[in-house]
Scaffold this motif. Sequence first.
Motif, PDB file in Angstrom:
ATOM      1  N   THR A  16       4.590 -13.431  15.410  1.00 35.26           N
ATOM      2  CA  THR A  16       3.821 -13.024  13.635  1.00 35.26           C
ATOM      3  C   THR A  16       2.776 -12.294  13.689  1.00 35.26           C
ATOM      4  N   VAL A  17       3.014 -10.962  12.711  1.00 35.89           N
ATOM      5  CA  VAL A  17       1.889 -10.400  12.036  1.00 35.89           C
ATOM      6  C   VAL A  17       1.855 -10.987  10.923  1.00 35.89           C
ATOM      7  N   PRO A  18       0.848 -10.652  10.460  1.00 34.95           N
ATOM      8  CA  PRO A  18       1.303 -11.039   8.549  1.00 34.95           C
ATOM      9  C   PRO A  18       1.682  -9.389   8.013  1.00 34.95           C
ATOM     10  N   GLU A  19       2.348  -9.849   7.248  1.00 30.53           N
ATOM     11  CA  GLU A  19       3.140  -9.327   6.460  1.00 30.53           C
ATOM     12  C   GLU A  19       2.390  -7.782   5.595  1.00 30.53           C
ATOM     13  N   GLU A  20       1.368  -8.346   4.789  1.00 32.48           N
ATOM     14  CA  GLU A  20       0.879  -7.977   4.211  1.00 32.48           C
ATOM     15  C   GLU A  20      -0.473  -6.720   4.779  1.00 32.48           C
ATOM     16  N   TRP A  21      -0.839  -5.657   4.620  1.00 35.23           N
ATOM     17  CA  TRP A  21      -1.286  -4.948   4.728  1.00 35.23           C
ATOM     18  C   TRP A  21      -3.143  -5.796   5.281  1.00 35.23           C
ATOM     19  N   ALA A  24      -3.183  -8.203   8.241  1.00 33.02           N
ATOM     20  CA  ALA A  24      -2.294  -7.415   9.009  1.00 33.02           C
ATOM     21  C   ALA A  24      -3.101  -7.233  10.082  1.00 33.02           C
ATOM     22  N   ARG A  25      -4.266  -5.794   8.958  1.00 28.46           N
ATOM     23  CA  ARG A  25      -5.501  -5.014   9.513  1.00 28.46           C
ATOM     24  C   ARG A  25      -6.042  -5.368  10.614  1.00 28.46           C
ATOM     25  N   PRO A  26      -6.828  -6.902  10.303  1.00 29.37           N
ATOM     26  CA  PRO A  26      -8.218  -7.682  10.978  1.00 29.37           C
ATOM     27  C   PRO A  26      -7.117  -8.597  11.773  1.00 29.37           C
ATOM     28  N   PHE A  27      -6.380  -8.588  11.937  1.00 28.07           N
ATOM     29  CA  PHE A  27      -5.235  -9.712  13.098  1.00 28.07           C
ATOM     30  C   PHE A  27      -4.929  -8.391  14.080  1.00 28.07           C
ATOM     31  N   LEU A  28      -4.152  -7.166  13.331  1.00 27.15           N
ATOM     32  CA  LEU A  28      -4.545  -5.980  14.706  1.00 27.15           C
ATOM     33  C   LEU A  28      -5.420  -5.705  15.472  1.00 27.15           C
ATOM     34  N   VAL A  29      -6.265  -5.903  14.868  1.00 24.04           N
ATOM     35  CA  VAL A  29      -6.983  -4.843  15.384  1.00 24.04           C
ATOM     36  C   VAL A  29      -8.209  -6.036  16.254  1.00 24.04           C
TER      37      VAL A  29
END
Length: 156
Positions: A16-21, A24-29
């Motif tokens: 899963t990826v957090p739904e709120e940007w 989600a942004r630091p998670f994706l980075v």
Amino acid sequence: MTTSQEFESYVPVYDTVPEEWEAARPFLVETLKKISNAVNVRTIGFYLDEELLSGNAFIPGATIPGNNPGIFRSILRKVVDVGPLVLGANAGVNHGIVFDANFTLIDMWVAGTNSGTLTARVISGNDVVMNATQIVITSPQAFDRAFATIEYIQEI
């Protein structure tokens, strides 16, 4: 309970990826950093007859003024066709590697195959010697195919 993280070997697996940007942004980075690091530190599976990066890294260089302490050094790899080999001492084979004061050998071995007797073995240790221009091999038996694999670093 088993999670996907228990099965990963090199690249992280996430469900899963957090739904709120904003979350989600630091998670994706961080995930992209982990993926990049996992991909960049792998051993490259190519064994070619030219100098190439192996994907392996050697211990950081000594701390010398002007040097970058703590930086791992890239290991280079080259494969040299040294066959056929006869039993005993063989004439040297040119390796084509720049072998000077900056050269450091990390690993070297010869793999030989005799297609007539259906035997194969690795030759290493004192039976394989590299000098500035050639690889000299003392073979325990005759081989119709043989390749030397040389892994090394070039100090900069």
